[in-house]
Scaffold this motif. Structure first.
Motif: not given
Length: 329
Positions: A241-247, A269-272
């Motif tokens: 998710p692009v707007d969260r942090f710390g995994s 949602t980022l797909v990496q």
């Protein structure tokens, strides 16, 4: 790249302290998997790197002390147009800071800067501040430098509204600030950095395009992907998710259910491309996944730490896990 919020399009004229660049080491070399603007653990990293105790800021060698203090000096100087070398008072803010795992780090930073400058420095929840376009106060005392550890990166919540107003008005030096988050830490930036053609079109030279192509795993927005094909290749990808942090909310493709996959937010949602972390330990020592965080101010590396964990993320509670020192050779 989607437009960032208005607050992130305004350059306040200074940089951001304690940027964190997270890498996985692969057989092909390092891979930059994420950037953070309020990276915790810098004190542990720096003290571990130089073999110093965290008990008392007064005992720090000058070179270590300067690495911690100088970025804050540079920030207040840039914000004030070079007229100030220290703030009149300062606040370190986070959500319920005394309940945060790294509260001790914030308290150490408070003591260090209060001693260095001889000024009042507090650790506070933003709700304890009186803030607005005219400035920020703590217990009626003006605060002109705020070290921001809060994870509302774009200052969108109600509790951060006054700080947002002060930031927009230029009446406080907020660091890190939304502009640097939008420029570097918003995960959607990874899409641009992994697109060599787009970088070239922006005028980036060939050497820099090549470097970013090597460092940044292929990253795409879910909305731009063929969902059926992606499901078949899911083991090779990570969903973030692009707007969260710390995994938080990060899902490995090999573990995702079809129901969860179908429910992912297309726009956020980022797909990496999956770049697995290296593994340390073995034998008598437990095996630990390992990533590496560089703590940076502008183009200066302040310190580096390894983060050791099992499962998906460092939780500071796994025996043998947490932050570890790195020997640079």
């Amino acid at each position: 790249f989607p437009q960032v919020p208005e607050i992130a399009r305004i350059d306040p004229g200074h940089d951001s302290v304690m940027m964190g660049y997270d890498f996985h080491l692969t057989p092909e070399g390092p891979r930059l998997i994420e950037i953070n603007t309020n990276a915790g653990g810098f004190l542990l990293a720096l003290l571990a790197q130089f073999g110093e105790s965290a008990e008392n800021p007064q005992t720090l060698p000058v070179k270590v002390r300067n690495r911690l203090v100088q970025p804050f000096v540079d920030e207040i100087q840039s914000w004030s147009g070079g007229t100030r070398k220290s703030p009149s008072s300062m606040a370190i803010i986070d959500e319920n800071p005394s309940e945060q795992f790294l509260f001790g780090e914030m308290e150490y930073c408070r003591r260090l800067l209060a001693e260095e400058w001889g000024i009042p420095v507090v650790v506070a929840d933003p709700g304890e501040l009186e803030s607005g376009a005219k400035g920020i106060c703590y217990e009626r005392r003006p605060v002109d430098l705020v070290y921001n550890r809060h994870c509302d990166f774009y200052l969108e919540s109600e509790v951060m509204a006054g700080i947002r107003a002060a930031c927009l008005a230029g009446s406080v030096c907020l660091s890190p600030h939304p502009f640097s988050y939008g420029l570097l830490a918003d995960k959607r930036r990874m899409v641009l950095w992994s697109d060599r053609a787009a970088l070239a079109a922006l005028g980036l030279d060939e050497a820099d395009c090549r470097l970013l192509a090597e460092l940044v795993p292929a990253s795409r927005m879910l909305a731009d992907q063929d969902r059926a094909a992606l499901w078949q290749e899911r083991n090779d990808w990570v969903f973030k998710p692009v707007d969260r942090f710390g995994s938080r909310g990060v899902l490995l493709g090999r573990k995702i259910s079809r129901k969860r996959f179908d429910g992912l937010d297309l726009a956020d949602t980022l797909v990496q491309r999956l770049e697995p972390p290296s593994v340390t330990g073995g034998g008598e020592l437990p095996e630990m996944k390992t990533d590496f965080r560089l703590y940076v101010y502008r183009n200066r590396v302040l310190g580096v730490a390894a983060r050791l964990y099992q499962g998906q993320v460092t939780n500071m509670r796994t025996p043998g896990g947490g932050f570890a020192s790195v020997r640079l050779v």
